[in-house]
Enzyme design. Structure first.
Site, short mmCIF file in Angstrom:
data_model
loop_
_atom_site.label_atom_id
_atom_site.label_comp_id
_atom_site.label_asym_id
_atom_site.label_seq_id
_atom_site.Cartn_x
_atom_site.Cartn_y
_atom_site.Cartn_z
N ASP A 2 -19.01 -46.43 26.95
CA ASP A 2 -18.18 -46.14 25.78
C ASP A 2 -16.73 -46.55 25.99
OD1 ASP A 2 -20.15 -45.21 24.16
OD2 ASP A 2 -19.58 -43.10 24.22
N ASP A 37 -24.42 -30.23 27.59
CA ASP A 37 -25.40 -29.92 28.63
C ASP A 37 -25.87 -28.48 28.53
OD1 ASP A 37 -22.90 -28.97 29.28
OD2 ASP A 37 -22.70 -30.13 31.12
#
Length: 580
Positions: free
Chosen positions: A182, A335
């Site tokens: 990214d 997460d």
């Protein structure tokens, strides 16, 4: 008539028989007396006084007015509010020490059980995979594994993670390395792409993937990576951040747990730090993270088969990810979000502390602050979003709901960051200036001592750093409390995402080119942190008052806190790049 032995009755005065406010050090007059001039002598007597005798009384009366009003406000407004804050903090402290004791005992039991019967799950060694140089059909026991490496402008460390992933021991036709870049820096993107092409020329199945935008940040990159056709053919996915270097046998050690135990969705391994001895701040970070893995993760895995995924150095079952709804970008802790949702679906997690993966700690104070804000704010925000979902879930037991709501979220993600700052940095120093408020010794000494001892037991090699750890954590508690409140209230900064700065090597001077751009002279002002300095001034005032006028004797502790806030307020912590 009199009621006390015939003595003539006297008209009862409305004046109190004793001063309204009494402290251990000073007695104050009623604050309304100067207005009524009730202490003034009769007119005739007052006229008979010499001028020199009447002036001091007027001066004394006028000078006592501010002190009287200050004492009244302190006794009637400040003291009750502070006393309520003290008992609220003591209640939260009791919750925190009970949770720490429970986790400590559970982690010790887990360590003892592991020595007797391993991790409690079936594990069998895998057959040797075919030679990479001479590919052959892989045995059926080797499933397809996807290795995802998300990165963002990771110029300093991109080679480490890509090289380590490409060196994993696994049949070459049963593994895919996926680099999710990214990066917004075109030069960095070109470097990463060239590195992937170089490994591809060595017959490594590696894919270089980019996006048109950074929507969802890391969660968005992982989700997009799973949408590719080749990724959907994989049964398991291992995730490593750009600064993580797994050993070549990582998959051979972790995959047997997933292959032989179909209820396990995640195998989490422990982090190991290559730069922990760079400075005092990195050593303190290592203490905190070692406690996190040894106690929080170990006890959660042993008692509940649940813990928060650490975002890296773990292997997921793809079917568990899909069943749980995939990666979501609603918070900065994607997460933990996935882990909680998978747990509510009945999946089990396993923490394997014997397997360690090299990684890097943030070595600058600014980078560490950003990291802690993201972790703390995201967890509190996730608590806000998922509390009702946990309560209404019908697939897990009440015991697991209690663990998720109370232990995992409420105590550790909400109470802990708020209590540490509120009690030890605000309430205790302020109570030194309010003699009407006394903190019980068990809350002031015994509870923090017990928490420190429990931490020291699991970090015996770092006992000498405990005083620095306490002071550092109390300063960081200010940022964690702000982050936790931001997440709970879902403010505008709740979803701020700043990638943690990495250096890629312990010693920058050994490199041919600098890894970081030199700071401009105007940027040196960014090292001065005004909130820390303001709080240092507050602590200095409280400590000085206690030293000169108070009787609580808290000033030694408060002075140390003031020094810690001052040092960190001027940026004298962590590694520093000299101003130009």
């Amino acid at each position: 008539m009199s009621t006390n032995g015939g003595a003539p009755s006297q008209k009862r005065s409305w004046l109190p028989s004793r001063p309204l406010l009494t402290t251990t050090t000073q007695t104050y007059p009623p604050p309304l007396l100067p207005f009524k001039k009730l202490h003034a002598p009769p007119t005739a007597a007052r006229r008979s006084l010499p001028p020199a005798a009447s002036k001091p009384m007027a001066s004394s009366s006028s000078s006592s007015l501010p002190a009287a009003w200050a004492a009244a406000v302190r006794a009637w407004a400040v003291a009750p509010a502070l006393r309520a804050a003290v008992w609220a903090c003591l209640a939260m402290s009791a919750m925190l020490v009970a949770e720490a004791a429970w986790m400590g005992l559970a982690s010790l039991a887990a360590a003892a059980a592991r020595r007797l019967r391993g991790y409690g799950y079936r594990w069998e060694p895998m057959a040797a995979p075919p030679d990479v140089e001479a590919p052959a059909p892989a045995p059926a026991e080797f499933p397809m594994v996807l290795v995802q490496i998300p990165m963002y402008n990771e110029k300093e460390v991109y080679k480490l993670s890509i090289g380590a992933a490409c060196a994993l021991t696994w049949p070459p036709d049963r593994i895919i390395i996926q680099v999710l870049d990214d990066s917004t820096d075109p030069f960095v993107k070109e470097l990463v792409e060239l590195e992937c092409k170089e490994w591809a020329s060595k017959k490594i199945n590696i894919k270089y993937e980019v996006r048109n935008n950074r929507k969802g940040y890391k969660a968005g990159a992982l989700r997009k990576g799973m949408e590719h056709t080749y990724a959907q053919l994989c049964d398991f996915v291992a995730i490593f951040d750009a600064d993580f270097e797994p050993e070549s046998d990582f998959l051979l050690k972790t995959m047997p747990y997933l292959l032989h135990n179909p209820k396990i969705a995640l195998v989490q391994t422990r982090w190991e730090f290559v730069n922990y001895n760079v400075c005092l701040m990195t050593r303190i970070q290592k203490m905190s993270l070692d406690y996190h893995f040894k106690v929080e993760q170990e006890s959660g895995s042993f008692m509940h088969a649940f813990f928060g995924f650490n975002g890296t150095a773990g292997v997921w079952r793809v079917s568990a990810i899909n069943q749980s709804g995939g990666w979501k970008d609603r918070t900065t802790v994607e997460d933990m979000d996935l882990a909680v949702r998978a747990s509510l679906k009945g999946w089990e997690f396993l923490y394997v502390g014997d397997i360690r993966v090299k990684s890097e700690l943030p070595s600058t104070f600014q980078a560490y602050r950003h990291q802690q804000h993201r972790w703390t704010c995201g967890a509190a925000n996730l608590f806000r979003k998922m509390a009702w979902e946990i309560i209404t879930n019908k697939e897990v037991s009440m015991w697991k709901k209690y663990h998720l709501l109370y232990s995992f979220f409420f105590v550790r993600r909400a109470i802990a960051p708020i209590l540490t700052f509120l009690f030890y940095c605000i309430v205790i120093p302020l109570s030194a200036m309010v003699p009407e408020v006394t903190i019980p010794v068990w809350g002031l000494v015994y509870i923090p001592t017990a928490i420190t001892i429990m931490n020291a037991i699991r970090n015996p090699g770092s006992v000498h750093l405990m005083p620095f750890w306490i002071l550092f954590e109390n300063v960081m508690a200010m940022h964690r409390m702000r982050a936790a409140l931001s997440g709970l209230l879902e403010t505008a900064r709740a979803n701020d995402w700043v990638v943690t700065e990495k250096v890629g090597d312990q010693v920058k001077d050994e490199l041919d080119v600098p890894l970081l751009e030199p700071l401009k002279p105007t940027e040196c002002a960014e090292r001065i942190y005004i909130p820390e300095l303001l709080l240092a001034l507050y602590l200095l005032i409280c400590a000085s008052y206690d030293f000169v006028l108070g009787n609580h004797k808290y000033y030694i502790y408060i002075y140390l806190q003031a020094v810690a806030f001052t040092v960190m307020g001027f940026g004298f912590v962590g590694t520093r790049t000299p101003c130009s």
